[in-house]
Design a protein around this motif. Structure first.
Motif, mmCIF file in Angstrom:
data_model
loop_
_atom_site.group_PDB
_atom_site.id
_atom_site.type_symbol
_atom_site.label_atom_id
_atom_site.label_comp_id
_atom_site.label_asym_id
_atom_site.label_seq_id
_atom_site.Cartn_x
_atom_site.Cartn_y
_atom_site.Cartn_z
ATOM 1 N N GLY A 1 0.805 -1.201 0.000
ATOM 2 C CA GLY A 1 0.000 0.000 0.000
ATOM 3 C C GLY A 1 0.844 1.259 0.000
ATOM 4 O O GLY A 1 1.957 1.283 -0.514
ATOM 5 N N ALA A 2 0.316 2.338 0.605
ATOM 6 C CA ALA A 2 0.983 3.637 0.592
ATOM 7 C C ALA A 2 1.753 3.860 1.890
ATOM 8 O O ALA A 2 1.238 3.601 2.979
ATOM 9 C CB ALA A 2 -0.042 4.746 0.401
ATOM 10 N N THR A 3 2.984 4.354 1.776
ATOM 11 C CA THR A 3 3.819 4.664 2.927
ATOM 12 C C THR A 3 4.220 6.123 2.873
ATOM 13 O O THR A 3 4.688 6.607 1.839
ATOM 14 C CB THR A 3 5.081 3.782 2.945
ATOM 15 N N TYR A 4 4.034 6.826 4.016
ATOM 16 C CA TYR A 4 4.376 8.245 4.109
ATOM 17 C C TYR A 4 5.415 8.423 5.204
ATOM 18 O O TYR A 4 5.235 7.932 6.321
ATOM 19 C CB TYR A 4 3.139 9.080 4.424
ATOM 20 N N GLY A 5 6.476 9.133 4.882
ATOM 21 C CA GLY A 5 7.511 9.377 5.872
ATOM 22 C C GLY A 5 8.646 10.187 5.292
ATOM 23 O O GLY A 5 8.900 10.168 4.082
ATOM 24 N N ALA A 6 9.342 10.918 6.152
ATOM 25 C CA ALA A 6 10.473 11.729 5.718
ATOM 26 C C ALA A 6 11.734 10.874 5.661
ATOM 27 O O ALA A 6 11.914 9.949 6.466
ATOM 28 C CB ALA A 6 10.685 12.900 6.673
ATOM 29 N N GLY A 7 12.601 11.185 4.713
ATOM 30 C CA GLY A 7 13.890 10.522 4.608
ATOM 31 C C GLY A 7 14.975 11.309 5.314
ATOM 32 O O GLY A 7 14.720 12.355 5.926
ATOM 33 N N ILE A 8 16.205 10.821 5.218
ATOM 34 C CA ILE A 8 17.324 11.497 5.873
ATOM 35 C C ILE A 8 17.459 12.931 5.385
ATOM 36 O O ILE A 8 17.745 13.850 6.151
ATOM 37 C CB ILE A 8 18.631 10.713 5.610
ATOM 38 N N GLU A 9 17.197 13.135 4.084
ATOM 39 C CA GLU A 9 17.458 14.444 3.490
ATOM 40 C C GLU A 9 16.396 15.482 3.821
ATOM 41 O O GLU A 9 16.653 16.686 3.715
ATOM 42 C CB GLU A 9 17.578 14.301 1.957
ATOM 43 N N ASN A 10 15.200 15.073 4.240
ATOM 44 C CA ASN A 10 14.142 16.068 4.480
ATOM 45 C C ASN A 10 13.429 15.884 5.815
ATOM 46 O O ASN A 10 12.305 16.360 5.995
ATOM 47 C CB ASN A 10 13.115 16.037 3.340
ATOM 48 N N SER A 11 14.068 15.222 6.765
ATOM 49 C CA SER A 11 13.462 15.024 8.085
ATOM 50 C C SER A 11 13.773 16.215 8.983
ATOM 51 O O SER A 11 14.938 16.505 9.275
ATOM 52 C CB SER A 11 14.004 13.741 8.736
ATOM 53 N N GLN A 12 12.747 16.918 9.406
ATOM 54 C CA GLN A 12 12.903 18.097 10.249
ATOM 55 C C GLN A 12 11.927 18.046 11.421
ATOM 56 O O GLN A 12 10.809 17.552 11.294
ATOM 57 C CB GLN A 12 12.673 19.384 9.451
ATOM 58 N N TRP A 13 12.393 18.557 12.555
ATOM 59 C CA TRP A 13 11.553 18.739 13.737
ATOM 60 C C TRP A 13 11.610 20.216 14.152
ATOM 61 O O TRP A 13 12.676 20.830 14.097
ATOM 62 C CB TRP A 13 12.042 17.874 14.899
#
Length: 305
Positions: free
Chosen positions: A28-40
């Motif tokens: 199915g569909a997976t949503y998540g940030a990768g190393i290059e665009n993960s921000q808090w």
């Protein structure tokens, strides 16, 4: 690559209850940030601390800590991608840490609101611990549209530094929030008009909040009695009870201009039990809030104050 995907899918299905696992025919569909665009991002004040994480394509993952409450977590999405029902929450290793088995946290309720997943304090702390250990919390639930699973992943990348700042923020939160002290009640013994240590602690919390929130424009202090005395005596006693509270607030630094004192005697009982009618109520009003007009009779509640 296909072999790794199949392995990850097997780990996920092994962590799900059988009733959920058998209904997930594809990834199915997976949503998540990768190393290059993960921000808090941390937003902080004495009223609330929030750690916000952008989940590309889905929305936001938010840790929220309000004054006077425990840490909570929620997912926020403008589009209802998950079907309402029971989803699964696990803490799994990111793709760059193969071979680490996922840890099931439990089932979660998924709603059809713009905050479909909200976690309690215990589960929120489990997510924090997983993120600090370099893991990736993941919520899985069947899609609204095709029955395939939707996976929302929360990235641990760049979390640790922001979490340390959050800890500093949470240590500076007020002891209470507006919802908790907007309406407060001081009880009294029969014929009494003195404050206990717990009463003073409550009033101290009100003082700290009002001094921090400049939008509070009125503090209504209303004295009440039971019906055991004459109307004249009860009116005087209710005034004494209101004044003892108002005087304490002023002594702790609250401007007299903010406080409106009213005495009602036994006119507005809150209950059929006399002990619940011997009281002073404190109500805060912020700028822009319309004063409430309540019926001042019967047993339904307090007067306008």
């Amino acid at each position: 690559m296909a072999r790794r995907i199949q392995k990850n899918r097997s780990l996920l299905l092994g962590a799900l209850p059988l009733s959920l696992a058998v209904s997930l025919p594809t990834l199915g569909a997976t949503y998540g940030a990768g190393i290059e665009n993960s921000q808090w991002y941390l937003t902080e004040s004495v009223f609330e601390c929030s750690l916000v994480h952008e989940v590309p394509g889905y929305g936001k993952a938010v840790f929220r800590h309000r004054a006077g409450e425990s840490l909570t977590f929620f997912l926020e999405s403008a589009s209802p991608l998950m079907k309402p029902g029971r989803g699964m929450l696990i803490v799994e290793a990111p793709a760059w840490r193969p071979g680490v088995a996922p840890t099931p946290v439990g089932t979660v309720d998924v709603s059809d609101s713009n905050r479909p997943v909200s976690l309690n304090a215990r589960q929120s702390r489990q997510l924090v611990q997983g993120l600090l250990e370099g893991m990736r919390p993941t919520v899985t639930r069947e899609s609204w549209y095709n029955g395939q699973p939707v996976r929302v992943q929360v990235s641990n990348v760049n979390f640790g530094g922001q979490f340390r700042q959050y800890q500093t923020c949470s240590g500076n939160l007020l002891p209470v929030n507006y919802d908790q002290i907007q309406r407060s009640r001081i009880p009294f013994t029969s014929g009494g008009a003195s404050l206990s240590s717990s009463d003073r602690q409550l009033l101290d919390n009100i003082v700290r909040y009002v001094q921090a929130d400049t939008t509070v424009e009125r503090i209504f202090v209303d004295g009440h009695t039971d019906r055991s005395g004459s109307r004249i005596d009860n009116r005087a006693l209710s005034e004494k009870r209101a004044n003892v509270v108002a005087d304490y607030l002023k002594a702790q630094g609250i401007s007299e201009d903010l406080i409106i004192v009213r005495a009602h005697g036994d006119q507005y009982p809150a209950s059929r039990r006399p002990s619940e009618n011997r009281r002073t109520t404190i109500r805060l009003q912020r700028e822009g809030e319309r004063p409430e007009f309540q019926q001042a009779n019967g047993y339904g509640g307090d007067s306008a104050g």
